[in-house]
Every structure is written in C-alpha cells, then in structure tokens.
Design a protein around this motif. Structure first.
Motif, PDB file in Angstrom:
ATOM      1  N   SER A   1      46.829  33.576  40.019  1.00  0.00           N
ATOM      2  CA  SER A   1      47.516  34.463  40.610  1.00  0.00           C
ATOM      3  C   SER A   1      47.336  35.631  40.420  1.00  0.00           C
ATOM      4  CB  SER A   1      49.042  34.120  40.485  1.00  0.00           C
ATOM      5  OG  SER A   1      49.402  34.303  38.932  1.00  0.00           O
ATOM      6  N   ASP A   2      46.851  36.114  39.486  1.00  0.00           N
ATOM      7  CA  ASP A   2      46.721  37.565  39.263  1.00  0.00           C
ATOM      8  C   ASP A   2      45.184  38.028  38.711  1.00  0.00           C
ATOM      9  OD1 ASP A   2      46.740  36.335  36.762  1.00  0.00           O
ATOM     10  OD2 ASP A   2      48.131  37.749  35.737  1.00  0.00           O
ATOM     11  N   SER A   3      44.176  37.125  39.100  1.00  0.00           N
ATOM     12  CA  SER A   3      42.705  37.308  38.525  1.00  0.00           C
ATOM     13  C   SER A   3      41.981  36.766  39.923  1.00  0.00           C
ATOM     14  CB  SER A   3      42.531  36.835  37.433  1.00  0.00           C
ATOM     15  OG  SER A   3      42.479  35.298  37.497  1.00  0.00           O
ATOM     16  N   LEU A   4      40.827  37.310  39.919  1.00  0.00           N
ATOM     17  CA  LEU A   4      39.863  37.045  41.022  1.00  0.00           C
ATOM     18  C   LEU A   4      38.490  37.133  40.470  1.00  0.00           C
ATOM     19  CD1 LEU A   4      38.864  39.907  42.338  1.00  0.00           C
ATOM     20  CD2 LEU A   4      40.766  39.462  43.672  1.00  0.00           C
ATOM     21  N   THR A   5      37.465  36.546  41.010  1.00  0.00           N
ATOM     22  CA  THR A   5      36.066  36.777  40.858  1.00  0.00           C
ATOM     23  C   THR A   5      35.581  37.471  42.003  1.00  0.00           C
ATOM     24  OG1 THR A   5      35.846  35.083  39.162  1.00  0.00           O
ATOM     25  CG2 THR A   5      33.712  35.658  40.412  1.00  0.00           C
ATOM     26  N   LEU A   6      34.605  38.382  41.691  1.00  0.00           N
ATOM     27  CA  LEU A   6      33.762  38.986  42.880  1.00  0.00           C
ATOM     28  C   LEU A   6      32.489  38.934  42.681  1.00  0.00           C
ATOM     29  CD1 LEU A   6      35.459  42.560  42.956  1.00  0.00           C
ATOM     30  CD2 LEU A   6      36.307  40.566  44.058  1.00  0.00           C
ATOM     31  N   VAL A   7      31.697  38.076  43.914  1.00  0.00           N
ATOM     32  CA  VAL A   7      30.390  37.744  43.872  1.00  0.00           C
ATOM     33  C   VAL A   7      29.591  38.786  44.722  1.00  0.00           C
ATOM     34  CG1 VAL A   7      28.829  35.997  44.025  1.00  0.00           C
ATOM     35  CG2 VAL A   7      31.173  35.255  43.682  1.00  0.00           C
ATOM     36  N   PHE A   8      28.522  39.297  44.006  1.00  0.00           N
ATOM     37  CA  PHE A   8      27.934  40.573  44.730  1.00  0.00           C
ATOM     38  C   PHE A   8      26.317  40.275  44.909  1.00  0.00           C
ATOM     39  CE2 PHE A   8      30.801  42.785  41.651  1.00  0.00           C
ATOM     40  CZ  PHE A   8      31.734  43.287  42.518  1.00  0.00           C
ATOM     41  N   SER A   9      25.960  40.764  46.124  1.00  0.00           N
ATOM     42  CA  SER A   9      24.635  40.924  46.162  1.00  0.00           C
ATOM     43  C   SER A   9      23.984  42.366  45.596  1.00  0.00           C
ATOM     44  CB  SER A   9      24.063  40.608  47.571  1.00  0.00           C
ATOM     45  OG  SER A   9      24.790  41.860  48.341  1.00  0.00           O
TER      46      SER A   9
ATOM     47  N   PRO B   1      22.533  34.698  34.313  1.00  0.00           N
ATOM     48  CA  PRO B   1      21.467  34.714  34.953  1.00  0.00           C
ATOM     49  C   PRO B   1      20.447  33.541  34.716  1.00  0.00           C
ATOM     50  CG  PRO B   1      21.343  36.038  32.841  1.00  0.00           C
ATOM     51  CD  PRO B   1      22.714  35.491  33.188  1.00  0.00           C
ATOM     52  N   GLY B   2      19.902  33.389  36.006  1.00  0.00           N
ATOM     53  CA  GLY B   2      19.059  31.973  36.105  1.00  0.00           C
ATOM     54  C   GLY B   2      19.758  30.967  36.331  1.00  0.00           C
ATOM     55  N   ILE B   3      21.037  30.944  36.287  1.00  0.00           N
ATOM     56  CA  ILE B   3      22.078  29.875  36.634  1.00  0.00           C
ATOM     57  C   ILE B   3      22.735  30.022  37.932  1.00  0.00           C
ATOM     58  CG2 ILE B   3      23.831  28.444  35.458  1.00  0.00           C
ATOM     59  CD1 ILE B   3      22.626  29.348  32.844  1.00  0.00           C
ATOM     60  N   ASP B   4      23.586  31.225  37.864  1.00  0.00           N
ATOM     61  CA  ASP B   4      24.192  31.337  39.217  1.00  0.00           C
ATOM     62  C   ASP B   4      23.442  32.211  40.071  1.00  0.00           C
ATOM     63  OD1 ASP B   4      26.840  30.575  38.421  1.00  0.00           O
ATOM     64  OD2 ASP B   4      26.542  31.991  36.720  1.00  0.00           O
ATOM     65  N   ASP B   5      23.379  31.977  41.306  1.00  0.00           N
ATOM     66  CA  ASP B   5      22.389  32.582  42.200  1.00  0.00           C
ATOM     67  C   ASP B   5      22.772  34.034  42.424  1.00  0.00           C
ATOM     68  OD1 ASP B   5      21.303  30.203  43.012  1.00  0.00           O
ATOM     69  OD2 ASP B   5      22.875  29.631  44.531  1.00  0.00           O
ATOM     70  N   LEU B   6      23.979  34.382  42.431  1.00  0.00           N
ATOM     71  CA  LEU B   6      24.321  36.031  42.332  1.00  0.00           C
ATOM     72  C   LEU B   6      25.076  36.394  41.216  1.00  0.00           C
ATOM     73  CD1 LEU B   6      25.345  35.890  46.212  1.00  0.00           C
ATOM     74  CD2 LEU B   6      23.135  36.920  45.335  1.00  0.00           C
ATOM     75  N   PRO B   7      25.151  37.477  41.012  1.00  0.00           N
ATOM     76  CA  PRO B   7      26.027  38.149  39.706  1.00  0.00           C
ATOM     77  C   PRO B   7      27.336  38.256  40.227  1.00  0.00           C
ATOM     78  CG  PRO B   7      24.859  39.787  40.898  1.00  0.00           C
ATOM     79  CD  PRO B   7      24.372  38.697  41.594  1.00  0.00           C
ATOM     80  N   ALA B   8      28.271  38.016  39.320  1.00  0.00           N
ATOM     81  CA  ALA B   8      29.615  38.330  39.354  1.00  0.00           C
ATOM     82  C   ALA B   8      30.602  38.859  38.446  1.00  0.00           C
ATOM     83  CB  ALA B   8      30.284  36.899  39.722  1.00  0.00           C
ATOM     84  N   ILE B   9      31.398  39.702  38.617  1.00  0.00           N
ATOM     85  CA  ILE B   9      32.442  39.754  37.703  1.00  0.00           C
ATOM     86  C   ILE B   9      33.674  39.345  37.796  1.00  0.00           C
ATOM     87  CG2 ILE B   9      31.191  42.084  37.283  1.00  0.00           C
ATOM     88  CD1 ILE B   9      33.785  43.256  38.962  1.00  0.00           C
ATOM     89  N   SER B  10      34.680  39.193  36.935  1.00  0.00           N
ATOM     90  CA  SER B  10      35.970  38.651  36.966  1.00  0.00           C
ATOM     91  C   SER B  10      36.877  39.606  36.776  1.00  0.00           C
ATOM     92  CB  SER B  10      36.194  37.184  36.332  1.00  0.00           C
ATOM     93  OG  SER B  10      35.211  36.456  36.971  1.00  0.00           O
ATOM     94  N   VAL B  11      38.248  39.861  37.529  1.00  0.00           N
ATOM     95  CA  VAL B  11      38.852  40.768  37.290  1.00  0.00           C
ATOM     96  C   VAL B  11      40.379  40.308  37.087  1.00  0.00           C
ATOM     97  CG1 VAL B  11      39.824  43.116  38.170  1.00  0.00           C
ATOM     98  CG2 VAL B  11      37.602  42.721  38.657  1.00  0.00           C
ATOM     99  N   LYS B  12      41.253  40.648  36.242  1.00  0.00           N
ATOM    100  CA  LYS B  12      42.436  40.530  35.991  1.00  0.00           C
ATOM    101  C   LYS B  12      43.237  41.756  35.909  1.00  0.00           C
ATOM    102  CE  LYS B  12      45.674  37.785  33.237  1.00  0.00           C
ATOM    103  NZ  LYS B  12      45.832  36.673  31.859  1.00  0.00           N
TER     104      LYS B  12
END
Length: 355
Positions: A27-35, A75-86
């Motif tokens: 409810s108070d965190s999300l992941t942002l997937v980037f190109s 890297p090499g596992i997820d297609d795109l980089p991502a950060i997670s923010v709370k």
C-alpha cells in the motif's frame, strides 16, 4: 593508452530513463521499471547486482534534488532495470515518485554506482534486510539463485505481513529453488522488534558464508553482532549505508566544464578509470575527485560527502589520507578501496583504479 585529460571535455555522467511500468508492491511502496534512452532510442543499461542509481527529482524550492535508489532488478535476469520506492514520512522524493510516476515519465539519472556488490559467488550467502532495505538484497538474491549455485538464506524484517515487499516474487523463488533458498520473516506485529536471540536462531552456523545487510542502522548493527557470534568472519559482512545527500550532482558545475588546472603542480597520479588510462597531478590539499573533475576526467560520484560509495577506487600504489568514510567497511579498506571524494594524496605519487 594515456590521454591528455586537460584538453578533454567529457559529457556529464547522466542518462535518461523512461518509466515503462509501475508495479504496486504494498500500500505504500511501488516498483518502477525503466527503459534506458540513448541518442537513438532504447539501449542497454549496464549495472551490477546491489548497485544504485541517482535520480533527479523536481522540487518547488530547490529546482531539483538528487536521491539514490537501489536497483531491485538483477542484470541478465530481468529484461529492464527497476527501482523500488517506499513512502517515508515527510520524504519529498519518495512521495513525489509514488504520486507522480506514470508510464511514459522521463527522468534524469546518473550512471549506476555503489560498492554493495558481491566480489565472489562461490560461498553461501546470508542476506538480512528490514523494510525497504530489501531492494538491493533482491538484486543480489536473484543473481545468486539464477546465475550461480550457492546456498542462500534471507532473513527479512517488516512491521507486518502486509508490508512485505516482493512477497509474490519471494514465494515464487522459494518454490523454484527449495533446496537452495531459505526465507525467514520477522514481523514486528507478532514478535516485536528483532532481537539478538531471535535473529541468532535464524542465522545458520556456517563460518564460510558471506553476508549482506540493508536496513535501518540499529537493525544492521544488531545483525552484525549476530553474524559474528554465529562464526561469520567480520570482513565477510557487508552493509549498505544510505544517508540523505546534501549536494546535487545534477546542478554541479564540475559535471559540465573542466576547469583550467596547472599541469605541473601537485602529486603525480596514474589513474585507470573504467578502462581508460590518465596521467595528471593532484594539487596540494585537494581530494582526488576534485582533481579528476578539474582535469575533465569523467569520474563517477554522487554525494561528495563520503556516504554513498559511488566514487570508490582501488589504491594500487602510494598512500592517501581519507578525510571521512561512512560507507567502506574494514574488508573493503583492507582490499585497498578508498573514496575519491575524501582522499588526499600523501605520498610522492599514487596509482588508482576505478572499475
């Protein structure tokens, strides 16, 4: 190859990231997937498990602020980089991202940095995280399981089951690697704050393990004591330490234009920076990072305060004096790692390497 850096103008170490997906974790965190947007469109984004990126966040009073966020992707596992923010109370950047991040948003960032990266993958791993400290731990965890073959133990502390980030991903990994991954949860709603005895019961007795910790300072101090008591070597325990940075590298003039510098004054320095060799002089009473930027060398940095580790280098020859250090541990110091933003040469000459 040796380059005359005084005549070299470097481009800023910033990149453009486009939000491709917004995933609600709790409810108070999300992941942002980037190109990663290059001059000709999306391009590869190079980083290592456990590193972080620094984002430029708009601010009504300060034009912008810079904040560091660990990469939760691998890297090499997820297609795109991502950060997670709370979200954090009164945290401008985390609240701005949670309120404004939508698909298509483009943000300025600095190249990935940080030393919270396993140097070896041939020993068992003990990972301890609390709250949003799970983000760099997730990157390391996935790399260990998918790309290597060691045993992994994760101890993850949260307020309650509802505050567990990556709950579905962790459950899936346990199902996929039942003989290699053990996950233990600690919920304050059920057991109170983590205790020495409680964590000690969850930590396996394997003195050959490497340990990586991320979370509030008190949690990590307790975890270090528990691990050492369990027989883990002190120099095999690594902590990720983040503090709010007070400078803004996106507004730093040294990112834009190298200054005029006297060529024959100061300590001779031989530096290999990400595969390129430089020879220059560091003026008296000047930290190495400032000298490199003055000579137009594209050296990595973020905070310039000794707290983030982005400017870490290996001292190959000579001696430096560090004015401060809030990020390198004893193991890293023993390997010759130092911080360029805090290091002043004190020998006749020095040789350094920045990977």
């Amino acid at each position: 190859m040796t380059i005359d850096p005084v005549a070299t103008k470097t481009e800023p170490r910033r990149v453009q990231l486009r939000v491709e997906s917004v995933i609600e974790e709790t409810s108070d965190s999300l992941t942002l997937v980037f190109s990663h947007l290059g001059p000709d469109g999306p391009t590869a984004f190079t980083y290592r498990p456990g590193q972080f990126v620094t984002l430029e966040i708009p601010h009504p009073q300060h034009i912008s602020v810079a904040r560091c966020y660990s990469l939760s992707s691998s890297p090499g596992i997820d297609d795109l980089p991502a950060i997670s923010v709370k979200r954090t109370p009164y945290g401008h950047a985390s609240n701005w991202l949670c309120d404004n991040a939508v698909v298509g948003l483009t943000m300025s960032a600095l190249h990935p940095a940080g030393t919270f990266v396993p140097a070896r993958w041939d020993r068992p791993l003990v990972l301890l995280a609390a709250g949003s400290g799970i983000t760099p731990i997730m990157s390391i965890l996935k790399a260990a399981l998918v790309s290597h073959d060691q045993q992994v133990v994760l101890i993850y502390a949260n307020r309650s089951p509802k505050s567990v980030m990556f709950a579905d991903t962790l459950n899936d990994l346990v199902q996929r690697y039942p003989t290699r991954l053990t996950v233990s949860h600690w919920f304050e709603s059920e057991r109170g704050l983590p205790t020495f005895a409680g964590l000690r019961d969850a930590v396996p007795v394997d003195p050959g393990s490497d340990a990586y910790l991320c979370g509030p300072a008190g949690f990590m101090e307790l975890a270090v004591d528990v691990l050492v008591a369990a027989g883990v070597e002190r120099d095999a325990v690594h902590r990720e330490v983040f503090t709010s940075i007070h400078t803004n590298p996106f507004l730093d003039a040294s990112l834009q234009e190298p200054a005029e510098t006297a060529a024959n004054v100061g300590t001779p320095v031989s530096a290999e920076v990400e595969g390129t060799s430089y020879s220059f002089r560091c003026p008296p009473d000047t930290v190495l990072l400032d000298a490199m930027l003055q000579h137009g060398i594209d050296a990595p940095f973020v905070c310039r305060e000794g707290t983030c580790g982005a400017c870490a280098f290996t001292l190959a020859a000579g001696e430096v004096e560090m004015r401060g250090n809030d990020t390198l541990d004893d193991y890293e110091l023993g390997k010759g790692m130092r911080l360029a933003c805090q290091s002043v040469p004190v020998s006749a000459s020095i040789e350094i390497t920045i990977d």
